[in-house]
Design a protein around this motif. Structure first.
Motif, PDB file in Angstrom:
ATOM      1  N   LYS A 299       0.673  -1.195   0.041  1.00 57.40           N
ATOM      2  CA  LYS A 299      -0.067   0.017  -0.019  1.00 57.40           C
ATOM      3  C   LYS A 299       0.848   1.088   0.020  1.00 57.40           C
ATOM      4  CE  LYS A 299      -3.842  -2.107   2.446  1.00 57.40           C
ATOM      5  NZ  LYS A 299      -4.748  -2.181   3.814  1.00 57.40           N
ATOM      6  N   PHE A 301       1.529   5.015   1.098  1.00 54.97           N
ATOM      7  CA  PHE A 301       0.957   6.254   2.449  1.00 54.97           C
ATOM      8  C   PHE A 301       1.768   7.377   2.224  1.00 54.97           C
ATOM      9  CE2 PHE A 301       0.392   1.719   4.051  1.00 54.97           C
ATOM     10  CZ  PHE A 301      -0.812   1.740   4.544  1.00 54.97           C
ATOM     11  N   TRP A 303       2.948  10.659   5.248  1.00 57.17           N
ATOM     12  CA  TRP A 303       2.839  11.330   6.589  1.00 57.17           C
ATOM     13  C   TRP A 303       2.082  12.497   6.631  1.00 57.17           C
ATOM     14  CZ3 TRP A 303       3.934   8.423  10.531  1.00 57.17           C
ATOM     15  CH2 TRP A 303       5.001   7.285  10.531  1.00 57.17           C
ATOM     16  N   THR A 314       0.402   8.343   9.477  1.00 59.04           N
ATOM     17  CA  THR A 314       0.331   7.852   8.100  1.00 59.04           C
ATOM     18  C   THR A 314      -1.259   7.825   7.401  1.00 59.04           C
ATOM     19  OG1 THR A 314      -0.206   5.504   8.912  1.00 59.04           O
ATOM     20  CG2 THR A 314       2.211   6.272   8.362  1.00 59.04           C
ATOM     21  N   LYS A 315      -1.222   8.357   6.324  1.00 60.91           N
ATOM     22  CA  LYS A 315      -2.247   8.426   5.383  1.00 60.91           C
ATOM     23  C   LYS A 315      -2.277   7.768   4.271  1.00 60.91           C
ATOM     24  CE  LYS A 315      -6.380  10.342   4.497  1.00 60.91           C
ATOM     25  NZ  LYS A 315      -7.649  10.304   5.088  1.00 60.91           N
ATOM     26  N   GLU A 316      -3.248   6.746   4.023  1.00 60.81           N
ATOM     27  CA  GLU A 316      -3.162   5.951   2.786  1.00 60.81           C
ATOM     28  C   GLU A 316      -3.456   6.743   1.522  1.00 60.81           C
ATOM     29  OE1 GLU A 316      -4.775   1.541   0.958  1.00 60.81           O
ATOM     30  OE2 GLU A 316      -5.118   2.339   3.084  1.00 60.81           O
TER      31      GLU A 316
END
Length: 361
Positions: A299, A301, A303, A314-316
């Motif tokens: 995946k 991500f 920051w 974290t942000k996908e």
């Protein structure tokens, strides 16, 4: 059995102690305030792209001698201003002067033969009137006169050509301009047509830049550019696209574009490096630097920085496309979000951070 039980109890105590130490270490790491580089995602209403290039003349002439010879004189250097008809270089004229003398002698001989043939024709005509000559003799004299006249015309043409060739011993400029290149020096033997000097007209100047093929499709003849000197970006001039290469260069995948400058300042001298700026409507999609991307378990991500808490999490995200320099985000981020732009592998979830200028978030 009792000894075994004690050993097992000791092992449990050691494991518990290690777990406690690890937990303390994680807590300590989470409390470390780490300086980071960050960027705020913002969609601009317009996009400005800059392309490096240089100033070149629109009109220039490659000059060379029209005859074979050895250069004996060169009167200019690169950067010199020349006027129309000014001498640039000269080759040894001796062979050409001898050719002129030979042509003059041949013309004198042809004229003498012509005069003799004319006299012979007149004499044969007079004798024929006195019945002392035949018509055949007169016709022969007439043909000889015509041949002598043709030989005189040929000799005169040869003299004209020899004099013209002698004039080619001196290389002259065809217009007022600036010498931008010299390809031959004194003592060098050059053939007819070999490049000796390049003279450019400085009155009409162009900015020549190489635009990537992906962007060149949005540029058309007549598109406007702002052109600035790299040595002093304050000095600027506007320009209009005059020509775009129909095909991209095979090696660089760029298309050569020529931008005619409109009343450029004196600083825009020939050969000066410039930057041409193209202003276009911005892409509504969000672009992020490639250095801000973190990949885990298949995946993607980034920051995401919480400016109120001063932490990073974290942000996908989902990417539409990606290059070595940047990526286009299809989903997961919004205009105004702040993300870490470097050091993404050295951050931990919820870690305290601060800006590189010393300002804590």
């Amino acid at each position: 059995m009792r000894r075994f039980f004690l050993c097992g109890t000791g092992a449990i105590l050691v494991v518990s102690a290690l777990a406690a130490c690890q937990q303390k270490q994680e807590v300590a790491e989470s409390e470390i305030v780490r300086p980071i580089l960050s960027t705020v995602l913002k969609i601009q209403p317009v996009q400005i792209r800059g392309f490096a290039g240089k100033v070149e003349p629109r009109f220039e002439t490659q000059l060379g001698f029209r005859t074979l010879g050895r250069i004996v004189r060169r009167d200019v250097s690169v950067g010199d201003q020349v006027s129309n008809g000014q001498e640039i270089a000269a080759i040894d004229p001796l062979a050409l002067e001898l050719a002129v003398q030979a042509a003059e002698a041949a013309l004198s001989s042809a004229k003498a033969q012509l005069a003799n043939a004319a006299t012979t024709e007149d004499r044969q005509r007079a004798l024929l009137g006195q019945n002392s000559a035949t018509e055949a003799a007169l016709e022969q004299a007439q043909r000889a006169h015509e041949a002598a006249a043709a030989s005189a015309v040929q000799a005169e043409a040869n003299l004209t050509k020899a004099k013209e060739d002698l004039g080619y011993a001196i290389l002259r400029s065809d217009f007022d301009g600036v010498v931008t290149s010299l390809q031959a020096d004194v003592g060098q033997t050059v053939t007819a047509g070999q490049l000796v000097a390049v003279v450019a007209r400085p009155d009409i100047r162009e900015a020549v830049v190489d635009i990537p093929e992906a962007i060149a499709g949005t540029v058309k003849v007549g598109s406007k550019f702002q052109v600035a000197l790299q040595i002093d970006p304050v000095i600027r001039a506007s320009g209009t696209v005059r020509q775009i290469a129909p095909q991209a260069d095979e090696a660089t995948r760029t298309r050569r574009t020529r931008i005619t400058l409109e009343q450029p300042p004196e600083g825009f001298r020939l050969g000066t490096t410039i930057t041409a700026y193209l202003t276009t409507a911005a892409d509504p999609k969000i672009h992020i630097p490639a250095t801000s991307i973190l990949e885990r378990d298949g995946k993607t991500f980034v920051w995401l920085i919480d400016e109120n808490l001063g932490t990073a999490s974290t942000k996908e995200v989902k990417l539409e496309s990606r290059t070595d320099a940047e990526a286009i985000v299809a989903d997961g981020l919004a205009d105004g979000d702040r993300i870490a732009s470097a050091g993404v592998h050295s951050l931990s979830e919820g870690q305290k951070i601060k800006m590189t200028d010393g300002k804590s978030l």
